[in-house]
Write a protein that holds these residues in place. Structure first.
Motif, PDB file in Angstrom:
ATOM      1  N   SER A  14     -53.601 -63.036  28.183  1.00 46.82           N
ATOM      2  CA  SER A  14     -52.349 -63.770  28.094  1.00 46.82           C
ATOM      3  C   SER A  14     -51.802 -63.699  26.678  1.00 46.82           C
ATOM      4  CB  SER A  14     -52.578 -65.233  28.442  1.00 46.82           C
ATOM      5  OG  SER A  14     -53.077 -65.323  29.743  1.00 46.82           O
ATOM      6  N   ILE A  15     -50.470 -63.718  26.568  1.00 48.36           N
ATOM      7  CA  ILE A  15     -49.862 -63.793  25.248  1.00 48.36           C
ATOM      8  C   ILE A  15     -49.297 -65.200  25.058  1.00 48.36           C
ATOM      9  CG2 ILE A  15     -49.388 -61.308  25.149  1.00 48.36           C
ATOM     10  CD1 ILE A  15     -46.456 -61.951  25.746  1.00 48.36           C
ATOM     11  N   LEU A  16     -49.039 -65.553  23.787  1.00 46.61           N
ATOM     12  CA  LEU A  16     -48.658 -66.934  23.457  1.00 46.61           C
ATOM     13  C   LEU A  16     -47.408 -67.397  24.190  1.00 46.61           C
ATOM     14  CD1 LEU A  16     -49.430 -67.249  19.648  1.00 46.61           C
ATOM     15  CD2 LEU A  16     -50.669 -68.218  21.579  1.00 46.61           C
ATOM     16  N   SER A  17     -46.429 -66.497  24.384  1.00 45.30           N
ATOM     17  CA  SER A  17     -45.183 -66.935  25.027  1.00 45.30           C
ATOM     18  C   SER A  17     -45.405 -67.289  26.497  1.00 45.30           C
ATOM     19  CB  SER A  17     -44.099 -65.865  24.888  1.00 45.30           C
ATOM     20  OG  SER A  17     -44.510 -64.678  25.515  1.00 45.30           O
ATOM     21  N   ILE A  19     -48.264 -68.778  27.500  1.00 39.90           N
ATOM     22  CA  ILE A  19     -49.105 -69.971  27.478  1.00 39.90           C
ATOM     23  C   ILE A  19     -48.360 -71.179  26.929  1.00 39.90           C
ATOM     24  CG2 ILE A  19     -51.171 -70.976  26.408  1.00 39.90           C
ATOM     25  CD1 ILE A  19     -52.476 -68.285  26.518  1.00 39.90           C
ATOM     26  N   GLU A  21     -47.017 -73.400  23.266  1.00 38.39           N
ATOM     27  CA  GLU A  21     -47.675 -74.015  22.104  1.00 38.39           C
ATOM     28  C   GLU A  21     -48.675 -75.102  22.505  1.00 38.39           C
ATOM     29  OE1 GLU A  21     -44.781 -76.376  20.227  1.00 38.39           O
ATOM     30  OE2 GLU A  21     -46.042 -77.009  18.540  1.00 38.39           O
ATOM     31  N   PHE A 307     -42.964 -70.601  21.233  1.00 38.49           N
ATOM     32  CA  PHE A 307     -43.495 -69.438  21.967  1.00 38.49           C
ATOM     33  C   PHE A 307     -42.900 -69.338  23.371  1.00 38.49           C
ATOM     34  CE2 PHE A 307     -47.252 -70.903  19.406  1.00 38.49           C
ATOM     35  CZ  PHE A 307     -47.035 -70.029  18.367  1.00 38.49           C
TER      36      PHE A 307
ATOM     37  N   VAL B 104     -55.130 -76.523   9.680  1.00 37.66           N
ATOM     38  CA  VAL B 104     -54.612 -75.155   9.744  1.00 37.66           C
ATOM     39  C   VAL B 104     -53.254 -75.117  10.445  1.00 37.66           C
ATOM     40  CG1 VAL B 104     -55.054 -72.805  10.549  1.00 37.66           C
ATOM     41  CG2 VAL B 104     -56.980 -74.273   9.920  1.00 37.66           C
ATOM     42  N   ASN B 105     -52.246 -74.608   9.747  1.00 28.09           N
ATOM     43  CA  ASN B 105     -50.975 -74.267  10.405  1.00 28.09           C
ATOM     44  C   ASN B 105     -51.002 -72.793  10.782  1.00 28.09           C
ATOM     45  OD1 ASN B 105     -49.796 -76.742  10.135  1.00 28.09           O
ATOM     46  ND2 ASN B 105     -48.187 -76.103   8.729  1.00 28.09           N
ATOM     47  N   VAL B 107     -48.636 -69.672  12.168  1.00 27.46           N
ATOM     48  CA  VAL B 107     -47.344 -69.093  12.550  1.00 27.46           C
ATOM     49  C   VAL B 107     -47.675 -67.795  13.266  1.00 27.46           C
ATOM     50  CG1 VAL B 107     -45.137 -68.178  11.731  1.00 27.46           C
ATOM     51  CG2 VAL B 107     -46.212 -70.106  10.543  1.00 27.46           C
ATOM     52  N   ALA B 108     -47.139 -67.607  14.467  1.00 29.71           N
ATOM     53  CA  ALA B 108     -47.529 -66.418  15.234  1.00 29.71           C
ATOM     54  C   ALA B 108     -46.345 -65.866  16.012  1.00 29.71           C
ATOM     55  CB  ALA B 108     -48.667 -66.774  16.195  1.00 29.71           C
ATOM     56  N   PRO B 110     -44.535 -64.583  19.302  1.00 30.45           N
ATOM     57  CA  PRO B 110     -44.746 -64.987  20.697  1.00 30.45           C
ATOM     58  C   PRO B 110     -45.556 -63.972  21.506  1.00 30.45           C
ATOM     59  CG  PRO B 110     -42.467 -65.342  20.033  1.00 30.45           C
ATOM     60  CD  PRO B 110     -43.116 -64.601  18.911  1.00 30.45           C
ATOM     61  N   ALA B 111     -45.549 -62.701  21.078  1.00 26.54           N
ATOM     62  CA  ALA B 111     -46.266 -61.675  21.838  1.00 26.54           C
ATOM     63  C   ALA B 111     -47.736 -61.558  21.440  1.00 26.54           C
ATOM     64  CB  ALA B 111     -45.574 -60.321  21.670  1.00 26.54           C
ATOM     65  N   LEU B 112     -48.203 -62.413  20.539  1.00 27.50           N
ATOM     66  CA  LEU B 112     -49.617 -62.361  20.136  1.00 27.50           C
ATOM     67  C   LEU B 112     -50.512 -62.729  21.321  1.00 27.50           C
ATOM     68  CD1 LEU B 112     -51.356 -62.086  17.381  1.00 27.50           C
ATOM     69  CD2 LEU B 112     -51.680 -64.540  17.675  1.00 27.50           C
ATOM     70  N   GLU B 113     -51.584 -61.980  21.499  1.00 31.25           N
ATOM     71  CA  GLU B 113     -52.535 -62.308  22.563  1.00 31.25           C
ATOM     72  C   GLU B 113     -53.274 -63.592  22.215  1.00 31.25           C
ATOM     73  OE1 GLU B 113     -54.788 -58.765  22.641  1.00 31.25           O
ATOM     74  OE2 GLU B 113     -53.477 -57.785  24.091  1.00 31.25           O
ATOM     75  N   PHE B 114     -53.353 -64.483  23.199  1.00 31.58           N
ATOM     76  CA  PHE B 114     -54.023 -65.762  22.946  1.00 31.58           C
ATOM     77  C   PHE B 114     -55.465 -65.545  22.514  1.00 31.58           C
ATOM     78  CE2 PHE B 114     -56.605 -69.362  24.500  1.00 31.58           C
ATOM     79  CZ  PHE B 114     -56.146 -70.317  23.610  1.00 31.58           C
ATOM     80  N   GLN B 115     -56.109 -64.522  23.139  1.00 26.98           N
ATOM     81  CA  GLN B 115     -57.510 -64.257  22.813  1.00 26.98           C
ATOM     82  C   GLN B 115     -57.704 -63.893  21.333  1.00 26.98           C
ATOM     83  OE1 GLN B 115     -59.863 -60.854  24.316  1.00 26.98           O
ATOM     84  NE2 GLN B 115     -60.629 -62.296  25.828  1.00 26.98           N
ATOM     85  N   LEU B 117     -55.932 -65.106  18.893  1.00 25.43           N
ATOM     86  CA  LEU B 117     -55.883 -66.387  18.186  1.00 25.43           C
ATOM     87  C   LEU B 117     -57.185 -67.161  18.350  1.00 25.43           C
ATOM     88  CD1 LEU B 117     -53.933 -68.183  16.544  1.00 25.43           C
ATOM     89  CD2 LEU B 117     -53.269 -69.263  18.691  1.00 25.43           C
ATOM     90  N   GLU B 118     -57.719 -67.160  19.551  1.00 25.37           N
ATOM     91  CA  GLU B 118     -59.007 -67.823  19.798  1.00 25.37           C
ATOM     92  C   GLU B 118     -60.102 -67.238  18.915  1.00 25.37           C
ATOM     93  OE1 GLU B 118     -60.062 -69.524  24.166  1.00 25.37           O
ATOM     94  OE2 GLU B 118     -59.757 -67.360  24.034  1.00 25.37           O
ATOM     95  N   TYR B 121     -59.907 -68.523  15.450  1.00 23.71           N
ATOM     96  CA  TYR B 121     -60.518 -69.854  15.373  1.00 23.71           C
ATOM     97  C   TYR B 121     -62.042 -69.770  15.391  1.00 23.71           C
ATOM     98  CZ  TYR B 121     -56.394 -72.781  15.221  1.00 23.71           C
ATOM     99  OH  TYR B 121     -55.262 -73.403  14.800  1.00 23.71           O
ATOM    100  N   MET B 140     -48.647 -75.451  15.140  1.00 28.43           N
ATOM    101  CA  MET B 140     -48.329 -74.074  15.505  1.00 28.43           C
ATOM    102  C   MET B 140     -46.821 -73.901  15.587  1.00 28.43           C
ATOM    103  SD  MET B 140     -50.778 -72.591  18.463  1.00 28.43           S
ATOM    104  CE  MET B 140     -52.524 -72.855  18.245  1.00 28.43           C
ATOM    105  N   GLU B 147     -49.438 -65.748  10.374  1.00 27.06           N
ATOM    106  CA  GLU B 147     -49.801 -66.430   9.126  1.00 27.06           C
ATOM    107  C   GLU B 147     -50.732 -67.582   9.439  1.00 27.06           C
ATOM    108  OE1 GLU B 147     -46.343 -68.104   7.316  1.00 27.06           O
ATOM    109  OE2 GLU B 147     -45.172 -66.272   7.538  1.00 27.06           O
TER     110      GLU B 147
END
Lengths: 310, 310
Positions: A14-17, A19, A21, A307, B104-105, B107-108, B110-115, B117-118, B121, B140, B147
């Motif tokens: 999945s991508i952030l848009s 899912i 925020e 997102f 942590v702030n 900035v990403a 929208p097309a970033l894969e959630f995985q 980002l996980e 973390y 977020m 960033e």
């Protein structure tokens, strides 16, 4: 949202848009861990930590403001600075905290005029002075658009922070000022964070739950409902508005405080005495978990999400 | 730099790329104000504030890490997370502090894969666990590149923070590990912040000044010289290196600690006992303010600056 969660890119991820925020944050939270000194973690307006030495808790919050997301490029830089620090002071106020320290990360395009940045700092320091706080550090880096990441701390007596999770069925719902049209009127830039009001409300001992209104009354109230395990019934006519009811419910960026109390009469009279203004009751907390009603009918969700929708 | 300061755009105002990051910060600092509880403001690795209750000081720092500035897009996300939190822990270590809380702030796009980002973390929380700290909040927002803005706090006994301003003529200069080639080797991503070492050095009572090396030995040592009103003479052969002398002096992102001591023999022997490694002396602090020499010759400045050169 449920449907979108099952969507997947061709790579199976999945991508952030897709899912959004709030869901992204919800999924990450459990991995962050616990500590006996951490009273309230991510999910309220601030995190609350026990301070060594005893007697005090310290609250922590951070807010980004980003060009073209939170402000337009042509905006006055002093007002951008006011908003950047004001959002953080509003989060601290929402716990009933007294602001303590501020740090600011700036991301800026290399072609930004230095004077514009100086004027942003003028807006930030002016608001800091007004509330007895200070910018004590931060960093700078280059990026494609202007961003301010403001980090703030505050203090309050231990175990006195007003949380989103404290609302009880039968409580009245109150709000510290008129809602809606904050973007059109420019109030989202030059609002005054309700710091004195937040401290007063905490000290009154009459407030069960509190938060600030940043995403809109309807959206933010749902956070109180979810975290307190209750429902709410709003009265449209009782909500103080600067525009339409729709705007008051959904616009957001009002930065007024939303609170619940079991003794609204006594609270209102103390408030009147202190501030000389009214503190309107706009509805009741009910025993139906997660159900938000407006004038007797279910109110549907409609929220701004980073997102989502891209 | 002096010449560039006089440059102006057609509108009569300087832009950030003409001024550079350090000069922009220098110009903004005086506007930030003072407070009796603020012991050390912006300009050291962390700000240092007196904690209510007495007996302890609290340190505050913040660092951005930005795609294509601090890491490449193809980098492993766990290592990006390690670097983001590691830089902040390194700043806290540089004061001799014990890490406390992290926010942590993100900035990403929208097309970033959630995985992805996980996994960032995962990298961040792994390092937090290792040093007994915790991510307690953040926010977020969407933006064009990825960033991470990491805010951190730490604790230490009052008035014990090791500052950049404490060096004295005659002090030996020491460094906790080899320098240079951090980008090529990837060490800038998976380094271990010198938290235990920083606390040990503070507790030794034998250190006059300390900071971490992020911009390169030559550049960072100049901060100690400027803030202490002293000079320094380095011995090229004595500097522990992972590559050439040039790299050790200028590459940066080593995240080793740079310190000065009037009793290097005793410090080295205590260090050897504690860590089983050496703590090399690489030069001497001199009484010539602002003069940095390498093997007897003046060493010219050469530093990475955000904004400058664009």
């Amino acid at each position: 949202m449920r449907k979108l969660r099952c969507n997947a890119t061709f790579s199976g991820m999945s991508i952030l848009s897709e899912i959004g925020e709030h869901e992204a944050i919800r999924r990450i939270l459990p991995a962050l861990g616990k500590d006996p000194e951490l009273r309230v973690g991510a999910g309220d307006d601030c995190a609350v930590c026990r301070l060594p030495g005893g007697g005090l808790d310290q609250v922590f919050t951070t807010d980004p403001i980003i060009e073209q997301v939170h402000f337009r490029s042509e905006e006055s830089p002093e007002r951008v600075g006011n908003k950047a620090v004001g959002r953080v002071l509003s989060d601290i106020a929402a716990m009933g905290g007294r602001p303590q320290w501020i740090l600011v990360n700036v991301v800026a395009p290399p072609a930004l005029e230095f004077q514009y940045l100086e004027r942003i700092y003028t807006g930030m320091t002016r608001l800091c002075e007004q509330f007895g706080t200070l910018i004590i550090g931060g960093d700078m880096a280059k990026g494609s658009s202007l961003e301010l990441h403001v980090f703030g701390t505050g203090l309050l007596p231990e175990n006195s922070a007003l949380l989103r999770s404290g609302a009880k069925a039968g409580d009245s719902i109150l709000v510290t000022g008129p809602l809606g049209g904050s973007f059109e009127s420019g109030r989202h830039l030059d609002f005054t964070p309700r710091v004195a009001e937040g401290c007063f409300l905490r000290e009154s001992g009459l407030v069960h739950a509190m938060m600030d209104i940043s995403d809109g009354l309807a959206t933010d109230l749902r956070h109180i409902l979810a975290q307190s395990g209750v429902g709410a019934a709003l009265e449209g006519a009782a909500i103080p508005k600067t525009g339409t009811l729709e705007q008051a419910l959904f616009d957001g960026e009002d930065f007024e405080l939303l609170l619940t109390s079991a003794d609204p009469d006594r609270l209102q009279s103390k408030w009147q005495e202190q501030f000389g203004t009214s503190l309107p009751v706009i509805g009741k907390i009910t025993a139906e978990p997660g159900t938000l009603k407006l004038d007797g009918r279910i109110l549907k969700a409609k929220a701004f999400e980073h997102f989502a929708g891209d």
